[in-house]
Design a protein around this motif. Structure first.
Motif, PDB file in Angstrom:
ATOM      1  N   ARG A 149      12.110  -8.536  10.679  1.00 30.67           N
ATOM      2  CA  ARG A 149      12.731  -7.426   9.966  1.00 30.67           C
ATOM      3  C   ARG A 149      12.466  -6.127  10.712  1.00 30.67           C
ATOM      4  NH1 ARG A 149      15.505 -10.588   6.802  1.00 30.67           N
ATOM      5  NH2 ARG A 149      14.357 -11.683   5.212  1.00 30.67           N
ATOM      6  N   MET A 150      13.395  -5.203  10.526  1.00 27.50           N
ATOM      7  CA  MET A 150      13.184  -3.853  11.023  1.00 27.50           C
ATOM      8  C   MET A 150      13.961  -2.879  10.160  1.00 27.50           C
ATOM      9  SD  MET A 150      14.979  -3.819  14.670  1.00 27.50           S
ATOM     10  CE  MET A 150      16.204  -5.002  14.992  1.00 27.50           C
ATOM     11  N   GLN A 151      13.572  -1.630  10.287  1.00 32.26           N
ATOM     12  CA  GLN A 151      14.149  -0.583   9.456  1.00 32.26           C
ATOM     13  C   GLN A 151      14.376   0.641  10.329  1.00 32.26           C
ATOM     14  OE1 GLN A 151      11.517   1.460   6.469  1.00 32.26           O
ATOM     15  NE2 GLN A 151      12.806   0.283   5.076  1.00 32.26           N
ATOM     16  N   LEU A 152      15.591   1.167  10.301  1.00 29.93           N
ATOM     17  CA  LEU A 152      15.918   2.387  11.022  1.00 29.93           C
ATOM     18  C   LEU A 152      16.038   3.502  10.004  1.00 29.93           C
ATOM     19  CD1 LEU A 152      16.612   3.640  13.784  1.00 29.93           C
ATOM     20  CD2 LEU A 152      19.012   3.109  13.309  1.00 29.93           C
ATOM     21  N   THR A 153      15.292   4.576  10.216  1.00 24.32           N
ATOM     22  CA  THR A 153      15.251   5.683   9.268  1.00 24.32           C
ATOM     23  C   THR A 153      15.625   6.984   9.964  1.00 24.32           C
ATOM     24  OG1 THR A 153      13.473   4.591   8.045  1.00 24.32           O
ATOM     25  CG2 THR A 153      13.790   6.947   7.630  1.00 24.32           C
TER      26      THR A 153
END
Length: 166
Positions: A149-153
């Motif tokens: 998983r990854m998250q771009l903010t």
């Protein structure tokens, strides 16, 4: 806008989401041959952060929180080696994010004629978030084929928050 409200109009908010998403997905497939897709799940607790500050008319922090397993797989794909040092993983993650940021800046200029540049990305083990009161944020979650998983903010910053890259 996912994850918050922004002072931008809805058309610009959708453009921002599209720019962020295509920049991350296209770079990941081109750079490493890894397909990712938007997903609701956030990264695990074993994550690292790569981040920078976009400078210009609309300053913002851009952060990538990624499962360590994803960053290792990314580095293995790029370097064509199965055994890598921690430093190799950090260097590849930083260069990968550098390319993502370049695409984001180009996309912002093309979509809205917003000229910006970004500081050199920084790598930090664990979750890092700059201190900001910003309500302008866009958070996009992704998954990869090995359940990483990854998250771009994207966090809009006030003019006095430019030093948030520390």
């Amino acid at each position: 806008m996912k994850g918050g409200i922004c002072a931008l109009n809805l058309c610009v908010e959708q453009k921002l989401q599209d720019i962020l998403s295509s920049s991350l997905q296209d770079t990941t497939i081109c750079f490493a041959g890894i397909r990712i897709w938007e997903d609701e799940a956030a990264p695990s607790d074993d994550i690292c952060t790569v981040h920078t500050v976009l400078e210009g008319r609309r300053p913002a922090a851009l952060l990538l929180h990624a499962d360590r397993a994803f960053l290792v797989r990314l580095a293995q794909a790029i370097m064509h080696q199965s055994v890598l040092s921690t430093r190799d993983v950090e260097d590849v993650a930083t260069e990968y994010f550098n390319i993502v940021c370049g695409r984001v800046v180009a996309g912002l200029f093309e979509a809205d004629h917003v000229s910006a540049c970004f500081q050199s990305p920084c790598f930090k083990p664990g979750r890092y978030l700059p201190k900001t009161d910003s309500t302008c944020r866009c958070i996009l979650n992704y998954a990869g084929g090995d359940h990483e998983r990854m998250q771009l903010t994207y966090l809009g910053l006030c003019a006095n928050e430019h030093g948030a890259n520390a």
